[in-house]
Design an enzyme around this catalytic site. Structure first.
Site, short mmCIF file in Angstrom:
data_model
loop_
_atom_site.label_atom_id
_atom_site.label_comp_id
_atom_site.label_asym_id
_atom_site.label_seq_id
_atom_site.Cartn_x
_atom_site.Cartn_y
_atom_site.Cartn_z
CB VAL A 27 0.65 11.29 -4.12
CG1 VAL A 27 0.69 12.78 -3.80
CG2 VAL A 27 -0.67 10.68 -3.69
CG ASP B 16 -9.07 -12.53 1.40
OD1 ASP B 16 -10.17 -13.10 1.52
OD2 ASP B 16 -8.09 -13.04 0.82
CG HIS C 293 -1.48 5.05 -0.37
ND1 HIS C 293 -2.22 5.52 0.71
CD2 HIS C 293 -2.27 4.13 -0.98
CE1 HIS C 293 -3.39 4.90 0.74
NE2 HIS C 293 -3.43 4.04 -0.27
CG ASP C 294 6.15 7.13 -2.99
OD1 ASP C 294 6.11 8.34 -2.69
OD2 ASP C 294 7.12 6.61 -3.57
CG HIS D 289 -8.24 -4.04 -1.21
ND1 HIS D 289 -9.33 -3.27 -1.56
CD2 HIS D 289 -7.24 -3.15 -0.99
CE1 HIS D 289 -9.01 -2.00 -1.54
NE2 HIS D 289 -7.74 -1.90 -1.19
CB THR D 290 -5.70 -10.83 -1.52
OG1 THR D 290 -5.93 -12.17 -1.09
CG2 THR D 290 -4.22 -10.62 -1.72
N GLY E 292 4.18 10.67 -8.24
CA GLY E 292 5.06 9.64 -8.79
C GLY E 292 5.84 8.93 -7.70
CG ASP F 296 8.16 11.68 -5.17
OD1 ASP F 296 7.36 10.98 -4.50
OD2 ASP F 296 7.99 12.90 -5.33
CG ASP G 93 -5.22 -16.19 -1.19
OD1 ASP G 93 -5.84 -15.09 -1.24
OD2 ASP G 93 -5.28 -16.95 -0.21
CG ASN H 164 -1.34 8.00 3.26
OD1 ASN H 164 -1.61 6.94 2.69
ND2 ASN H 164 -0.95 9.08 2.59
CB SER I 250 -6.19 -16.37 2.97
OG SER I 250 -6.73 -15.81 1.76
NE ARG J 159 -3.77 2.00 2.62
CZ ARG J 159 -3.91 2.60 3.80
NH1 ARG J 159 -3.27 2.15 4.86
NH2 ARG J 159 -4.69 3.65 3.93
#
Length: 324
Positions: free
Chosen positions: A68, A244, A64-65, A191-192, A70, A72, A252, A92, A247, A60
């Protein structure tokens, strides 16, 4: 490892290294800091042994980096008296963790090869290692990114897709970053892994609309379970639920199976079934886990090339939290 899987991994690695931007390439630190990728991998591995839940945070963090400004490492910069940084945006903070692990990797790299490895590359390596260590494919990461000097919370608020987005909004937001709708569906598969704070789904459970308290697209039995885990009116930032449930620590295709039975935790998850095209992609990812893992690895390599700083642009931070 079977021959078919071995060939798939080899093909993936070759693809990752030949389709990257000219300024990024695999083995970037082979001469200047040969131990770089292994140092990051071992740091992440130690962190996951102490807190397995961090596996989702590094993936994540990379997303998220890169979304926004690129890729960096602007997500790592601390806020100052005059500027609220990305990491302190509500999207965040407090949900994104693992910054101390990146700090640890950077400290080890500075001892090994001072001023050579960028914080942006550390995030990209950590995300890759998290995928691999949790059961996904190990893919090669083209490196050579440099670190930016600007980080603004408002840009994170305005750029990152919230969990309430519908399919049209998701498709548009990802298209703005150069991703196809199918790549959006694939990257949603992250999001698994991991958890979500109850505060991020409370409206879906208790205040969905003026006529309905609970989102009707949510499986009633699952909604009841979520309400037990997330009591109405609670603002406790420590209350979380698994993204999830079958698991939560394993990379997966279970996430897509959840979506198919209306157990996608976020509105944006369940939105993937709102068109025949994306619903078909959800089914494909659910039934062919090997295909999903390869598509996800490819999408992560592409994600890691968003608006990168290279050559004389940006800098190599000595401390990932502050500009030099």
């Amino acid at each position: 490892m079977g021959l078919k899987v071995a060939l798939l991994v080899l093909a993936l690695a070759l693809c990752a290294c030949t389709t990257s931007q000219a300024h990024l390439h695999c083995g970037f630190y082979r001469k200047t800091c040969p131990a770089a990728e292994n140092i990051v991998r071992q740091t992440v591995k130690r962190a996951l042994k102490k807190d397995s839940g961090l596996v989702a945070d590094f993936i994540r963090m990379h997303f998220h980096d890169c979304f926004v400004r690129g890729c960096d490492a602007s997500i790592l910069l601390d806020s100052t008296a005059k500027n609220k940084a990305e990491k302190d945006s509500p999207i965040n903070n407090p949900s994104l963790e693992g910054f101390d692990v990146i700090d640890a990797a950077k400290a080890s790299l500075e001892k090994e090869c001072k001023g050579v490895v960028s914080c942006a590359d550390i995030i990209a390596f950590a995300a890759r290692d998290s995928v691999a260590l949790s059961g996904g494919l190990h893919y090669e990461v083209p490196a050579g990114r440099r670190d930016g000097r600007i980080s603004r919370a408002l840009e994170a608020d305005d750029t990152l897709p919230p969990p309430t987005f519908n399919l049209k909004q998701l498709t548009k937001r990802f298209a703005e970053k150069g991703f196809t709708q199918e790549e959006m569906v694939t990257l949603s598969g992250a999001h698994t892994l991991g958890v979500a704070h109850c505060t991020s789904i409370s409206d879906r459970l208790y205040n969905f609309s003026s006529k309905l308290s609970t989102d009707p697209s949510l499986d009633p039995a699952y909604a009841a379970t979520l309400k037990n885990q997330c009591p109405k009116g609670s603002t406790d930032p420590n209350l979380t639920v698994n993204l999830d449930p079958p698991s939560p620590l394993r990379f997966d295709s279970s996430y897509y199976k959840d979506v198919l039975v209306h157990r996608g935790l976020f509105e944006s998850d369940q939105a993937l079934l709102s068109s025949p095209v994306t619903a078909k992609q959800v089914v494909a990812n659910a039934v062919d886990e090997a295909l999903f893992k390869k598509k996800f690895a490819d999408a992560m390599v592409k994600l890691g090339q968003l608006h990168v700083l290279t050559d004389k642009n940006g800098e190599i931070r000595h401390n990932c939290r502050v500009v030099n």
